[in-house]
Design an enzyme around this catalytic site. Sequence first.
Site, PDB file in Angstrom:
ATOM      1  N   GLU A  96     -23.547 -20.695  10.899  1.00 56.14           N
ATOM      2  CA  GLU A  96     -24.966 -20.597  11.226  1.00 56.14           C
ATOM      3  C   GLU A  96     -25.470 -19.194  10.854  1.00 56.14           C
ATOM      4  OE1 GLU A  96     -28.405 -21.088  11.664  1.00 56.14           O
ATOM      5  OE2 GLU A  96     -27.466 -22.851  12.596  1.00 56.14           O
ATOM      6  N   ASP A 145     -32.258 -28.409   7.602  1.00 55.19           N
ATOM      7  CA  ASP A 145     -33.643 -28.265   7.155  1.00 55.19           C
ATOM      8  C   ASP A 145     -33.930 -29.316   6.080  1.00 55.19           C
ATOM      9  OD1 ASP A 145     -36.113 -27.404   6.035  1.00 55.19           O
ATOM     10  OD2 ASP A 145     -35.687 -25.361   6.712  1.00 55.19           O
ATOM     11  N   LYS A 149     -41.176 -30.496   1.040  1.00 55.61           N
ATOM     12  CA  LYS A 149     -41.998 -30.445  -0.161  1.00 55.61           C
ATOM     13  C   LYS A 149     -41.145 -30.752  -1.395  1.00 55.61           C
ATOM     14  CE  LYS A 149     -45.202 -27.073   1.814  1.00 55.61           C
ATOM     15  NZ  LYS A 149     -45.801 -25.719   1.692  1.00 55.61           N
ATOM     16  N   ASP A 181     -33.635 -36.603  11.466  1.00 66.57           N
ATOM     17  CA  ASP A 181     -34.759 -37.355  12.005  1.00 66.57           C
ATOM     18  C   ASP A 181     -35.825 -37.558  10.940  1.00 66.57           C
ATOM     19  OD1 ASP A 181     -35.141 -34.530  12.112  1.00 66.57           O
ATOM     20  OD2 ASP A 181     -36.953 -34.852  13.294  1.00 66.57           O
ATOM     21  N   ARG A 220     -30.737 -29.509  21.145  1.00 65.78           N
ATOM     22  CA  ARG A 220     -32.113 -29.241  21.567  1.00 65.78           C
ATOM     23  C   ARG A 220     -33.102 -29.693  20.486  1.00 65.78           C
ATOM     24  NH1 ARG A 220     -33.110 -23.352  23.013  1.00 65.78           N
ATOM     25  NH2 ARG A 220     -31.054 -23.549  23.950  1.00 65.78           N
TER      26      ARG A 220
END
Length: 240
Positions: A96, A145, A149, A181, A220
């Site tokens: 990360e 991520d 676009k 998602d 989260r």
Amino acid sequence: MTPMTPENETEPQALSGFRSGILHGRRQGRRLRETQSSLMEHLLPRYLIDRAGPLDQGKLFGHPVDAIRLEIGFGGGEHLAAQASQNPTIGYIGCEPFRNGIARLLQQLDGEPWPNLRLYDGDAGEIIDRLETASLAGVDLLYPDPWPKRRQRKRRFISAAMLTRLARVMTSGSELHFATDIDDYAGWAIERIEASPDFVWRPVSADDWLKPWHSWVETRYEAKAKREGRKPAYLTFVRL
């Protein structure tokens, strides 16, 4: 403009000289609290994998482990911490680059040793290329991520080139767990898996993609997605 497809997509060169993998976004968001800064200074070095030099996986955890798993982009660390706690004989590498996420994970670790956990705070592509061949028993890629676009989609982590790099370090029969998602990203990933000679998607039922994995711990980000009405997809890709 030539459309981006599994056959012609390429990965851009990262500024550091490493091939692109994940490090396109921010390294830090809001300012860390004093306690978080202290954890980053004093606790993180216990778990951090050096970015330079050879990576000796036999000595990585300081003791033998039954297997090693990699989580790419662990966010706040909810899933990574739970898995490492539930499976003490398995070694976990969490990657990360976002400092705020690392700080949140460290808050969960403070107060007790986690000998089966190591962290990497750079580009995931770097650590993947330093791992030994057929050394990973599984990979988790959870809510990366989506780069929505069209001009950004070449930055998406799942690409034909990245699947080749992951295939090298994963054992035959091991699983790549991918959660998102974003419908478009789910379709994008499946398309590239179907074009890959190294991975396969074999859902066991029509609603297989709606069911999280065993011992799943909600992140989260996932909770936020559900509150906003987005339905998560849980896809299991098997290394051939």
